[in-house]
Design a protein around this motif. Sequence first.
Motif, PDB file in Angstrom:
ATOM      1  N   UNK A 129     -17.621  60.747 -11.488  1.00  0.00           N
ATOM      2  CA  UNK A 129     -17.356  59.931 -12.435  1.00  0.00           C
ATOM      3  C   UNK A 129     -16.562  58.782 -11.997  1.00  0.00           C
ATOM      4  N   UNK A 130     -16.037  58.816 -10.522  1.00  0.00           N
ATOM      5  CA  UNK A 130     -15.363  57.637 -10.100  1.00  0.00           C
ATOM      6  C   UNK A 130     -16.214  56.460  -9.782  1.00  0.00           C
ATOM      7  N   UNK A 131     -15.785  55.162 -10.062  1.00  0.00           N
ATOM      8  CA  UNK A 131     -16.690  54.107  -9.843  1.00  0.00           C
ATOM      9  C   UNK A 131     -16.043  53.160  -8.955  1.00  0.00           C
ATOM     10  N   UNK A 132     -16.739  52.081  -8.439  1.00  0.00           N
ATOM     11  CA  UNK A 132     -16.346  51.215  -7.234  1.00  0.00           C
ATOM     12  C   UNK A 132     -14.874  50.638  -7.773  1.00  0.00           C
ATOM     13  N   UNK A 133     -14.052  50.558  -7.025  1.00  0.00           N
ATOM     14  CA  UNK A 133     -12.618  50.171  -7.270  1.00  0.00           C
ATOM     15  C   UNK A 133     -11.611  51.274  -7.130  1.00  0.00           C
ATOM     16  N   UNK A 134     -12.316  52.259  -7.654  1.00  0.00           N
ATOM     17  CA  UNK A 134     -11.170  53.501  -7.969  1.00  0.00           C
ATOM     18  C   UNK A 134     -10.793  54.101  -6.630  1.00  0.00           C
ATOM     19  N   UNK A 135      -9.513  54.415  -6.819  1.00  0.00           N
ATOM     20  CA  UNK A 135      -8.689  54.945  -5.566  1.00  0.00           C
ATOM     21  C   UNK A 135      -8.646  56.636  -5.601  1.00  0.00           C
ATOM     22  N   UNK A 136      -8.692  57.058  -4.151  1.00  0.00           N
ATOM     23  CA  UNK A 136      -8.604  58.422  -4.221  1.00  0.00           C
ATOM     24  C   UNK A 136      -7.877  58.891  -2.955  1.00  0.00           C
TER      25      UNK A 136
END
Length: 281
Positions: A88-95
């Motif tokens: 569900x993470x999208x471009x720009x999200x951080x991990x």
Amino acid sequence: MIARIRKNEELTSGYFLVDIEAEGIGLHEAGRPAAGRPAVPGQFYMLKVGQSTDPLLRRPLSLHRKLTDDSVRFLYRQSGRGTALLSRLIPGDELDVLGPLGNGFPIPTGIKHALIVGGGIGVAPLMALADYISDERQDITAAAFIGGRSREYVLGADEFRRKRIETFTATEDGSLPRKGLITHVLDDYIREHMRKDACGRSTVCGWAVYSCGPKAMLISVAAMAKKYGIKNYTSMESNMACGIGACMGCVISVLDGGNGSSVYKKVCDDGPVFDADDIIW
Ligand SMILES: Cc1cc2nc3c(=O)[nH]c(=O)nc-3n(C[C@H](O)[C@H](O)[C@H](O)COP(=O)(O)OP(=O)(O)OC[C@H]3O[C@@H](n4cnc5c(N)ncnc54)[C@H](O)[C@@H]3O)c2cc1C
Ligand code: FES
């Protein structure tokens, strides 16, 4: 390190490719052995897929492709809560990411021909190996054997072919040639090439098999490699908590030398790649 999602796309139902970037993510971290050197095929990363403490544990994913020193690609199957959150993470999200970790596939001196055998999501680390061989080891030829339950789950075959690696496929439902298990295709290939030896020498001398996939496939490949006298290096999976050798949560039993006794080895630290002859399946 904190990495940023660049791309996260579904490749086929339930299987995703995710590209993440962070300065030096494709290199070994400062303070660790091999600091500054590139990640190698067979290594993995531990990804913290949630922003909170739930899920608490990071999830291990193999290096699928090193895109640059600052960006890497993973191929993952959505199998539970952690990988569902990742999807569900999208471009720009951080991990938060730890790695590269583990040992990687060895290519001992004298190896001339690599048989790359993947089943389903097992293709994930093998693509990195194919990249390495085709980009940096012109002294080695390779053939790839990729199996899946149907054509949409035979992952990466076109990519292997683009690398000019002779690629064979097998599907359990016959939606791609040939119908059946990829291990049968591998067996035929080895026998055919052994038969072509006109001088009675073993043509498989200097060959190595690299495998990753379902356990039943790995066992079958290991037995076949042993039968033909070919070295087999296999990437093992285990549930992991720390990923860095601290918790003993990922141990498997392996043979300890030639005396038949066994010893525990950590998949995260001693592996994930092992000599298949040593594994107690
Ligand atoms: C070295 C290595 C490389 C891998 N590479 C890849 C790859 O490239 N691509 C890929 O698709 N898969 C890969 N895997 C498998 C992948 O790590 C698992 O599919 C993934 O961890 C599944 O996570 P999940 O949360 O979606 O599934 P879940 O089944 O929810 O969780 C997976 C595991 O996490 C642990 N866990 C979850 N919740 C808890 C809890 N509350 N308490 C304790 N433990 C818990 C358990 O051990 C559980 O079995 C690799 C595994 C290893 C060991
Ligand atoms: S996961 Fe902790 S020792 Fe391997």
